[in-house]
Design an enzyme around this catalytic site. Structure first.
Site, PDB file in Angstrom:
ATOM      1  N   ASN A   7       0.946  -1.171   0.565  1.00  0.00           N
ATOM      2  CA  ASN A   7       0.009  -0.105   0.005  1.00  0.00           C
ATOM      3  C   ASN A   7       0.631   1.151   0.106  1.00  0.00           C
ATOM      4  OD1 ASN A   7      -1.852   2.213   0.548  1.00  0.00           O
ATOM      5  ND2 ASN A   7      -2.445   1.255   2.792  1.00  0.00           N
ATOM      6  N   ARG A  89      -2.403  -2.172  -3.065  1.00  0.00           N
ATOM      7  CA  ARG A  89      -3.627  -1.570  -3.670  1.00  0.00           C
ATOM      8  C   ARG A  89      -4.112  -0.058  -4.311  1.00  0.00           C
ATOM      9  NH1 ARG A  89      -4.877   2.708   0.646  1.00  0.00           N
ATOM     10  NH2 ARG A  89      -7.322   3.725   0.412  1.00  0.00           N
ATOM     11  N   HIS A 178     -13.102   2.905  -0.172  1.00  0.00           N
ATOM     12  CA  HIS A 178     -12.948   1.412   1.033  1.00  0.00           C
ATOM     13  C   HIS A 178     -13.405  -0.065   0.575  1.00  0.00           C
ATOM     14  CE1 HIS A 178     -12.835   4.442   4.137  1.00  0.00           C
ATOM     15  NE2 HIS A 178     -11.576   4.664   4.643  1.00  0.00           N
ATOM     16  N   ARG A 239     -11.815  15.245   7.524  1.00  0.00           N
ATOM     17  CA  ARG A 239     -12.549  15.836   6.412  1.00  0.00           C
ATOM     18  C   ARG A 239     -14.149  16.169   6.444  1.00  0.00           C
ATOM     19  NH1 ARG A 239     -11.001  10.217   3.223  1.00  0.00           N
ATOM     20  NH2 ARG A 239      -9.345  10.187   3.930  1.00  0.00           N
ATOM     21  N   GLU A 382      -7.895  -5.264   5.197  1.00  0.00           N
ATOM     22  CA  GLU A 382      -7.387  -4.793   3.326  1.00  0.00           C
ATOM     23  C   GLU A 382      -6.519  -6.157   2.639  1.00  0.00           C
ATOM     24  OE1 GLU A 382      -7.928  -1.254   4.790  1.00  0.00           O
ATOM     25  OE2 GLU A 382      -9.306  -0.919   3.328  1.00  0.00           O
TER      26      GLU A 382
END
Ligand code: AMP
Length: 396
Positions: A7, A89, A178, A239, A382
């Site tokens: 990643n 990823r 996601h 965010r 993940e």
């Protein structure tokens, strides 16, 4: 067979080496501060031992080379030939990728074309792919997209009510994020409860520093809260989540800023951090919450209200719901957040057992037998999905 899951962020590279198909983690770690003039850091965990060192990391290639050399030096592998596949990823796969695929010139060109939609991420992913192609020229590489699972949405869910040509010319639509995590925990829920995913309606809540929800119908994504970019949806660490876009032009005018700068502030200075003026970290906010800090309480309550709003709207869109799953850093660890969100969902028949809710570290149910919706906490993984997809695709 050894498969590496990678990643790459703009200044980081996280790795996990798996023995497959046993799904055993052999080693994992990360490089940070790649591309800085100062020293970066390299952390690796192997055989229960963690080591950390400092080194100059001018680019991702240097990190990849250092990692592969260290795997040999530490005798984690005896030869690079043992690594049979590398899975990466990728944050943004746009409309092109409905599933994971092999890295070739076409897939690299599409990932590059999508840089505009995820400037920091996709650029870093490509650098990572090139670094591993250089370091391991004979090893197949696979790309696994955060957006792929959400390609299952119908037009009415992914389209914005904008001038149509913005969509047809520029690809403005909801892509979500996601996806790997939502798909993994939905499937895990079905597996753990011995049910057929094709018969289940599940609302998955990935609540970490980035946070999104997903309505999963019979194993397919029906709707998700993130949009063109990961700014849309519920408020997060930094965010804002959904906001009236007019705020952008209003602040531009009031503070003599351009739209790019204001959107950066919605991405980096809002959410928990913006409202609480304390931190973007949920643990800091929980501490302040306990001490009665009003802004911390407000920051958490705004997020929890919005999470409950999404769950309620997905309950309607799915026409009922069998299960809810919490995952990611906050979803897996914050019993207080889960408790307060579920308390807002009593009208849907959600009832949790506060004692069960205190557990952590493995998948567990938190709802009572009376609850109309089965509520679980399932740790996401993940990296494992990336390793599984890589194994499957290199064997095809
Ligand atoms: P992630 O982005 O999934 O790594 O999640 C990061 C978020 O998880 C941060 O806001 C952390 O504060 C939060 N987190 C991690 N551990 C805990 C915990 N024990 N209680 C509450 N939040 C936590």
């Amino acid at each position: 067979m050894k498969i590496m899951s990678i990643n790459c962020g703009s200044s980081s590279l996280k790795f996990k080496l798996f023995e497959m198909p046993e799904e055993k983690v052999i080693t994992e770690g990360q490089f940070e501060r790649i591309g800085f003039k100062e020293m970066g850091t390299y952390k690796i965990k192997f055989n229960g031992e963690k080591t950390e060192s400092s080194l100059l990391l001018p680019d991702h290639s240097v990190a990849a080379d250092h990692l592969l050399k260290d795997l040999i030096d530490k005798k984690i592998i005896s030869s690079l030939d043992e690594i049979k596949g590398v899975g990466h990823r990728i944050v943004q796969g746009g409309k092109y990728f409905k599933e994971s695929c092999i890295v070739n010139e076409w897939s690299k060109a599409r990932i590059e074309e999508l840089i505009d939609l995820a400037p920091l991420h996709n650029k870093a992913h490509l650098i990572g792919i090139n670094a591993f192609e250089k370091a391991l020229p004979n090893v197949k590489q696979v790309v696994v997209f955060d957006t792929a699972f959400h390609q299952g949405m119908e037009e009415e869910a992914f389209m914005y009510a904008i001038p149509y040509y913005w969509y047809s010319e520029y690809g403005i639509r909801k892509y979500g994020a996601h996806g790997t995590s939502h798909q993994f925990v939905a499937n895990e829920y079905a597996r753990l409860t011995n049910q057929d995913i094709k018969k289940l309606k599940i609302i998955t809540c990935h609540i970490g520093n980035g946070a999104s929800l997903c309505a999963v119908e019979y194993g397919r994504c029906k709707d998700t809260s993130m949009g063109l970019t990961p700014l849309e949806g519920v408020p997060m660490g930094t965010r804002t989540g959904n906001i009236d876009p007019t705020v952008v032009s209003y602040i531009c005018q009031k503070e003599n800023k351009d739209a790019y700068t204001v959107v950066q502030e919605l991405n980096k200075k809002s959410g928990y951090l913006g409202v609480s003026e304390i931190s973007n970290d949920a643990r800091d906010l929980e501490e302040a919450y306990k001490k009665g800090n009003e802004k911390a309480i407000l920051a958490l309550h705004i997020q929890e209200k919005r999470i409950a709003d999404y769950i309620a709207s997905y309950y309607v869109y799915l026409n009922g719901c069998d299960a809810m799953v919490f995952t990611a850093g906050i979803g897996e660890n914050s019993d207080t957040m889960r408790s307060r969100v579920c308390a807002r969902l009593k009208v849907l028949g959600v009832e949790i057992d506060e004692k069960l809710n205190l557990d952590r570290g493995h998948p567990f149910r938190i709802s009572t037998p009376n609850s109309k919706i089965d509520v679980w906490v399932i740790p996401t993984n993940e990296e494992l999905v990336i390793a599984r997809d890589t194994l499957r695709i290199i064997n095809e």
